[in-house]
Enzyme design. Structure first.
Site, mmCIF file in Angstrom:
data_model
loop_
_atom_site.group_PDB
_atom_site.id
_atom_site.type_symbol
_atom_site.label_atom_id
_atom_site.label_comp_id
_atom_site.label_asym_id
_atom_site.label_seq_id
_atom_site.Cartn_x
_atom_site.Cartn_y
_atom_site.Cartn_z
ATOM 1 N N HIS A 189 1.069 -1.156 0.181
ATOM 2 C CA HIS A 189 -0.479 -0.256 -0.230
ATOM 3 C C HIS A 189 0.859 1.256 -0.419
ATOM 4 O O HIS A 189 -0.229 2.724 -0.218
ATOM 5 C CB HIS A 189 -0.929 -0.152 0.958
ATOM 6 C CG HIS A 189 -1.958 -0.885 1.106
ATOM 7 N ND1 HIS A 189 -2.995 -0.766 0.078
ATOM 8 C CD2 HIS A 189 -2.636 -2.480 2.074
ATOM 9 C CE1 HIS A 189 -3.677 -2.239 0.592
ATOM 10 N NE2 HIS A 189 -3.090 -2.655 1.013
ATOM 11 N N ASP A 196 -7.276 -2.288 -1.605
ATOM 12 C CA ASP A 196 -8.213 -3.569 -0.464
ATOM 13 C C ASP A 196 -9.897 -3.576 -0.986
ATOM 14 O O ASP A 196 -10.131 -2.337 -1.459
ATOM 15 C CB ASP A 196 -8.207 -3.010 0.656
ATOM 16 C CG ASP A 196 -6.755 -3.660 1.891
ATOM 17 O OD1 ASP A 196 -5.943 -4.231 1.394
ATOM 18 O OD2 ASP A 196 -6.504 -2.888 2.600
ATOM 19 N N TYR A 224 -7.213 -15.710 5.293
ATOM 20 C CA TYR A 224 -5.850 -14.624 6.191
ATOM 21 C C TYR A 224 -5.765 -14.112 7.470
ATOM 22 O O TYR A 224 -6.905 -12.883 7.177
ATOM 23 C CB TYR A 224 -5.184 -14.517 5.273
ATOM 24 C CG TYR A 224 -3.895 -13.630 5.399
ATOM 25 C CD1 TYR A 224 -2.623 -14.199 5.468
ATOM 26 C CD2 TYR A 224 -3.797 -11.849 5.995
ATOM 27 C CE1 TYR A 224 -1.790 -13.752 5.515
ATOM 28 C CE2 TYR A 224 -1.788 -11.806 5.563
ATOM 29 C CZ TYR A 224 -1.429 -12.368 5.812
ATOM 30 O OH TYR A 224 -0.327 -12.413 6.211
ATOM 31 N N HIS A 227 -8.262 -10.435 7.677
ATOM 32 C CA HIS A 227 -8.750 -10.270 6.120
ATOM 33 C C HIS A 227 -10.059 -11.208 5.828
ATOM 34 O O HIS A 227 -10.644 -11.122 4.757
ATOM 35 C CB HIS A 227 -8.006 -10.649 4.700
ATOM 36 C CG HIS A 227 -6.003 -9.695 4.792
ATOM 37 N ND1 HIS A 227 -5.591 -9.394 5.898
ATOM 38 C CD2 HIS A 227 -6.133 -9.198 3.699
ATOM 39 C CE1 HIS A 227 -4.464 -8.839 5.681
ATOM 40 N NE2 HIS A 227 -5.174 -8.511 3.864
ATOM 41 N N ASP A 229 -12.986 -10.011 5.788
ATOM 42 C CA ASP A 229 -13.731 -8.464 5.293
ATOM 43 C C ASP A 229 -13.421 -7.237 4.195
ATOM 44 O O ASP A 229 -13.946 -6.445 3.795
ATOM 45 C CB ASP A 229 -14.186 -7.641 6.514
ATOM 46 C CG ASP A 229 -13.397 -6.528 7.085
ATOM 47 O OD1 ASP A 229 -11.872 -6.873 6.469
ATOM 48 O OD2 ASP A 229 -13.091 -6.173 7.708
ATOM 49 N N HIS A 230 -12.124 -7.571 3.259
ATOM 50 C CA HIS A 230 -11.856 -7.365 2.283
ATOM 51 C C HIS A 230 -10.839 -8.282 1.847
ATOM 52 O O HIS A 230 -10.394 -9.094 2.479
ATOM 53 C CB HIS A 230 -11.191 -6.354 2.351
ATOM 54 C CG HIS A 230 -10.129 -6.316 3.397
ATOM 55 N ND1 HIS A 230 -10.064 -6.434 4.592
ATOM 56 C CD2 HIS A 230 -9.348 -6.343 2.587
ATOM 57 C CE1 HIS A 230 -8.612 -7.097 4.604
ATOM 58 N NE2 HIS A 230 -8.024 -6.074 3.624
ATOM 59 N N HIS A 232 -7.040 -8.177 -0.071
ATOM 60 C CA HIS A 232 -6.359 -7.055 -0.924
ATOM 61 C C HIS A 232 -6.084 -8.010 -2.254
ATOM 62 O O HIS A 232 -5.027 -8.996 -2.297
ATOM 63 C CB HIS A 232 -5.678 -7.493 0.962
ATOM 64 C CG HIS A 232 -3.976 -7.222 0.111
ATOM 65 N ND1 HIS A 232 -3.264 -5.225 1.080
ATOM 66 C CD2 HIS A 232 -2.718 -7.550 -0.343
ATOM 67 C CE1 HIS A 232 -2.191 -5.700 -0.050
ATOM 68 N NE2 HIS A 232 -1.732 -6.314 -0.602
HETATM 69 ZN ZN ZN Z 1 -4.730 -4.055 2.113
#
Ligand code: ZN
Length: 259
Positions: A189, A196, A224, A227, A229-230, A232
């Site tokens: 990022h 994301d 993971y 992670h 709720d989204h 990456h």
């Molecule tokens: Zn991310």
């Protein structure tokens, strides 16, 4: 992700107007130029130059399973294969040659600032309620360039998911922002190389699985840590400025996605 919810809503409003403008441009017949970039020759295998590089930025999301299209300005077999997948996806004659039909579709898909139709710089720029591209390890212009490539990959991912909206909850983060949200110390990022994403129409697992075909060498999703709720996605394999080796790293154990 909480910090970005408001921003996402703001972006949705901001996108409404440009979207209407694009529809008008697309409707105009024989528009073979574009405010961002215009190709002046047909490109085939063996060609090289900045026009090839510009093409590679835009078709990088059609790299195919576990692969990437290098942004090297050389039209090799991988570029041709990606062009072919792009053509297939958009119902064009799939010959792997980038000519008027392919460029015409790219003109339709891109805004005057070179971003793809469904993503914008404001959606990807500094999170934590701020804007801009500074405060990371790279120059602002390099970071922004990375974000552009990220967006074109996202456009391909979006298309592969049925052309339904894909929302970016976090894109580029300055070091300060990354610390604030507890991001990894050398997070992609920071480089403009990651996003994301969430979807209202596809499951996160579907997003994670599809992303394997869209040039994303980094994928983390359900199963993971942190992670669920989204999803990456990033381009770590192409990042020569970070501390990680240029390899693929996928982990969404609940989705059957792994290295
Ligand atoms: Zn991310």
């Amino acid at each position: 992700m909480r910090v970005n919810t408001l921003k996402r809503v703001a972006v949705a409003f901001a996108l409404a107007l440009p979207g209407a403008a694009i529809a008008t441009v697309v409707a105009a017949p024989a528009a073979h130029a574009d405010g961002c970039y215009t190709w002046n020759r047909t490109l085939t295998q063996g060609r090289s130059g900045n026009d090839v590089r510009q093409l590679q930025i835009r078709i990088a999301g059609w790299a195919g399973y576990r692969d990437i299209v290098e942004n090297d300005g050389r039209y090799g077999p991988k570029t041709a294969a990606a062009v072919k997948r792009f053509q297939q996806a958009y119902g064009l004659r799939a010959d792997g040659i980038a000519g008027p039909q392919t460029f015409g579709k790219l003109y339709q898909l891109q805004d005057n600032d070179c971003t793809p139709a469904h993503f914008s710089y404001s959606e990807l720029d500094n999170g934590c309620g701020e804007s801009g591209w500074s405060g990371g390890p790279l120059s602002a212009s390099q970071t922004k360039q990375n974000a552009l490539r990220t967006m074109w990959k996202l456009e391909a991912l979006r298309k592969s998911l049925g052309d339904k909206p894909l929302y970016v909850s976090s894109g580029f983060r300055s070091r300060a922002c990354n610390n604030q949200v507890g991001g990894a110390s050398d997070s992609q990022h920071l480089y403009g190389n990651a996003a994301d994403v969430v979807s209202r129409t596809s499951s996160l697992c579907q997003v994670a699985r599809n992303a394997r075909n869209n040039g994303f060498s980094g994928i983390y999703g359900p199963g993971y840590p942190d992670h669920d709720d989204h999803v990456h996605v990033d381009s770590r394999r192409e990042n020569n400025n970070d501390r990680s080796s240029n390899t693929t790293s996928w982990s969404a154990p609940d989705c059957g996605v792994g290295n």
